[in-house]
Design an enzyme around this catalytic site. Structure first.
Site, short mmCIF file in Angstrom:
data_model
loop_
_atom_site.label_atom_id
_atom_site.label_comp_id
_atom_site.label_asym_id
_atom_site.label_seq_id
_atom_site.Cartn_x
_atom_site.Cartn_y
_atom_site.Cartn_z
N SER A 125 0.82 -1.21 0.00
CA SER A 125 0.00 0.00 0.00
C SER A 125 0.87 1.27 0.00
CB SER A 125 -0.94 -0.05 1.20
OG SER A 125 -2.08 0.71 0.96
N LYS A 177 -21.45 18.94 7.14
CA LYS A 177 -20.43 19.30 8.13
C LYS A 177 -20.15 18.17 9.13
CE LYS A 177 -17.39 22.05 9.58
NZ LYS A 177 -16.19 22.18 8.75
#
Lengths: 298, 191
Positions: A125, A177
Site C-alpha cells: 500500500s 459538516k
C-alpha cells in the site's frame, strides 16, 4: 629491568588493541570499509507511515514522514552520499505521508543519485507508493507487497449510543459538516461524495505506480492488479511490481553499482531510531480499535 | 609498594603480592585498578561486538548503555563479594578482613584486562578458537587469583579458601533446587 620490559610489552599491546577497537567501533563489518570514497545512505521506514503529531508519544511504532523527508533532503545535500537505499518494512499509512515522502524522493533522484528500495517483511500500500519513487525495487521472495488501493473507514455507533442513553445534538452550518459522524448512518449523498474522494485518491495511486513502473508495466496492467490484493515478492516480480529478488545486502550492492561505488564502500543508516523510540516501540500497546475517521489510507 | 610493582606482582607473583596488599590495604588504588580494567574492557568489547554485528540493527547505540550497566554491576559486586566472603569467613573461621579482601579482589581483576584484548587480536588475525582459548585461560587465571585473595587476605589454607569460594554458589544452587521443588509441588497441588 625484566619486570619493566614485561610490563612495557603488556601496556603496549593493550594500547594497540584499545586503539584498534576504538577505530573499528566507528563502523561495523558489514558497513564496508571504504571510508572517504562515497557512501550509501540507508533510510529505514518501519511500521505505519504517518505525519508528525498524528501518533501519540507512546505509539512510536511507525515512521514519521517529516523526519524521513528531512533525512532525504540532508542526504541530497551531502556530497559523500552517492546513493540511497530505502529499507521498507511498512504496511502503508496515510496517503499524505506516502505522497510527501514520494515527492521528496523524486527530488532526490533529480540530483542524479540513485534510489534503491529493499523490501522487508511487508512493503504494501503506502509502502509500495514510496517504493515507486525509487529507481529499483528489490524484494525478498516472501515479502508481502501490493495492496494498491485506498480505504477510509468510519464506525457507526448509533445502536450502542442508543443502548446507553447517549444522543448527540448537532448544530451545523452545512449539510455535510458532520459527515462521517459516529452517531448516524451515512446518507446516500454522503456515501457518493466519500466514494468520489476515495476514487480520486485511488487514481493518484494508479498514477504513481504507473509512473514508477514506467517501461515495466502499463497503466492497464497496474489497474488489473490494483484491487487491494496482497501479493508475494516473487509474484510481484512476475507481475512487474518488483525489479529483482534479493535481500538488503543485494540492494546495497545494486545501489553501489548504480552509483559507481566500490564494493566495500561505506554504508550509513541515516535515521537510526533513538533510545526512546526503540524502547517505546517495544513496550507500547497496539490499538484496540482500528484507526478510523478523516484519513485516506493507502 | 610501587604501583607498577604491584601490577607486575599480581600478574606474576600473586601469592606474595596479595599477602602484602592484604596487610597494606591500598583501597583507592585497588578500586582505580578495578575501574581502569572495566573501562578498558568496555572499549575493547565494543570493538569485538561491533565487528560481529550488522549495519541495519540498532545494537550500536545501546551498547554503551548495556556496557556501563554491566560495569556498574560488576563494581557493585566487588563490594558484595568482599563483604560476603569476609562475613562467611568470620562466621566459619573467625577471620574477617573485608577491606583487605576488597583490595585483593580489586587487584585480582587485573588479568581480566588481557582477556578481551587477546580475544580481539585473535579475531583480527581470524583465529577464533585462539581467542576463545585465551579467554578461558584468563578466566581460570582470575578465578585462581580470587581464591588466592581469599587465602591471603583471610589467612586461610588453600583448601579452606576454595571451600569458602564455592560456598555461596552451593547455597545458591540449594536455594534454586528448593524453589523449583516448591513450585513443582505447588503445580501438582500437593502444597
Amino acid at each position: 629491568m625484566g619486570k619493566k620490559l614485561v610490563m612495557g610489552i603488556i601496556i603496549l599491546f593493550l594500547l594497540v588493541m584499545g586503539t584498534l577497537s576504538i577505530r573499528s567501533a566507528g563502523r561495523s563489518a558489514d558497513t564496508g570499509s571504504g571510508a572517504g570514497k562515497g557512501k550509501v545512505g540507508v533510510i529505514q521506514i518501519k511500521g505505519a507511515l504517518t505525519e508528525t503529531g498524528s501518533e501519540s508519544i507512546l505509539s512510536a511504532t511507525g515512521s514519521d514522514a517529516e523526519k524521513i523527508m528531512e533525512e532525504i533532503r540532508k542526504a541530497a545535500k551531502r556530497d559523500d552520499i552517492k546513493a540511497l537505499v530505502l529499507r521498507i518494512n511498512s504496511p502503508g499509512g496515510t496517503s499524505v505521508a506516502a505522497q510527501e515522502v514520494g515527492i521528496e524522493l523524486d527530488r532526490f533522484r533529480k540530483t542524479g543519485k540513485p534510489v534503491v528500495t529493499s523490501m522487508g517483511d511487508v512493503c504494501a500500500s503506502g509502502g509500495y507508493w514510496v517504493a515507486c519513487s525509487s529507481d529499483r525495487i528489490i524484494a525478498n521472495p516472501s515479502t508481502l507487497t501490493g495492496s494498491i488501493g485506498v480505504i477510509m473507514e468510519f464506525s457507526n455507533l448509533e445502536g450502542l449510543y442508543g443502548k446507553i442513553g447517549i444522543r448527540e445534538e448537532v448544530i451545523k452550518s452545512g449539510a455535510y459538516k458532520d459527515i462521517g459522524s459516529s452517531t448516524r448512518q451515512l446518507t446516500a449523498d454522503e456515501r457518493v461524495m466519500l466514494q468520489n474522494l476515495v476514487n480520486d485518491s485511488y487514481s493518484q495511486f494508479l498514477d504513481q505506480v504507473t509512473r514508477g513502473r514506467k517501461g515495466k508495466m502499463t497503466r492497464e496492467e497496474v489497474t488489473n492488479i490494483a484491487d487491494g490484493r496482497i501479493i508475494s515478492g516473487r509474484q510481484g516480480k512476475e507481475l512487474g511490481l518488483v525489479d529483482d529478488l534479493g535481500n538488503y545486502y543485494d540492494a546495497l550492492a545494486i545501489a553501489r553499482k548504480m552509483a559507481h561505488l566500490e564494493n566495500d564502500s561505506e554504508v550509513e543508516v541515516l535515521n537510526k531510531p533513538g533510545i526512546w523510540e526503540t524502547l517505546v516501540a517495544d513496550v507500547s500497546a497496539q490499538r484496540l480499535l482500528p484507526q478510523q475517521g478523516w484519513q485516506l489510507r493507502y | 609498594m610501587v604501583w607498577s610493582e604491584v601490577l607486575y606482582g599480581v600478574l606474576f607473583e600473586p601469592r606474595a603480592t596479595l599477602r602484602s596488599l592484604s596487610i597494606e590495604r591500598p583501597v583507592i588504588p585497588a578500586i582505580v585498578t578495578f575501574l581502569a580494567v572495566a573501562i578498558f574492557n568496555l572499549t575493547v568489547y565494543r570493538g569485538i561486538i561491533l565487528k560481529q554485528s550488522y549495519a541495519i540493527n540498532d545494537l550500536e547505540q545501546f551498547l554503551w548503555l548495556y556496557q556501563i550497566m554491566g560495569a556498574v554491576f560488576s563494581f557493585f559486586m566487588l563490594f558484595v563479594m568482599a563483604g560476603l566472603f569476609s562475613l562467611l569467613s568470620e562466621l566459619i573461621f573467625n577471620k574477617p578482613n573485608a577491606s583487605g579482601l576488597l583490595v585483593c579482589l580489586g587487584f585480582s581483576s587485573l588479568p581480566g584486562i588481557l582477556g578481551p584484548a587477546l580475544y580481539y587480536s585473535a579475531q583480527i588475525i581470524d583465529i577464533q578458537w585462539l581467542g576463545v582459548l585465551c579467554s578461558l585461560v584468563i578466566g581460570v587465571w582470575m578465578l585462581v587469583l580470587q581464591v588466592l585473595s581469599l587465602a591471603e587476605a583471610l589467612e586461610l589454607s588453600t583448601g579452606q579458601a576454595v571451600a569458602l569460594f564455592v560456598l555461596p554458589g552451593v547455597f545458591a544452587a540449594i536455594a534454586l533446587v528448593l524453589v523449583i521443588a516448591i513450585f513443582a509441588l505447588f503445580g501438582q497441588g500437593i502444597i
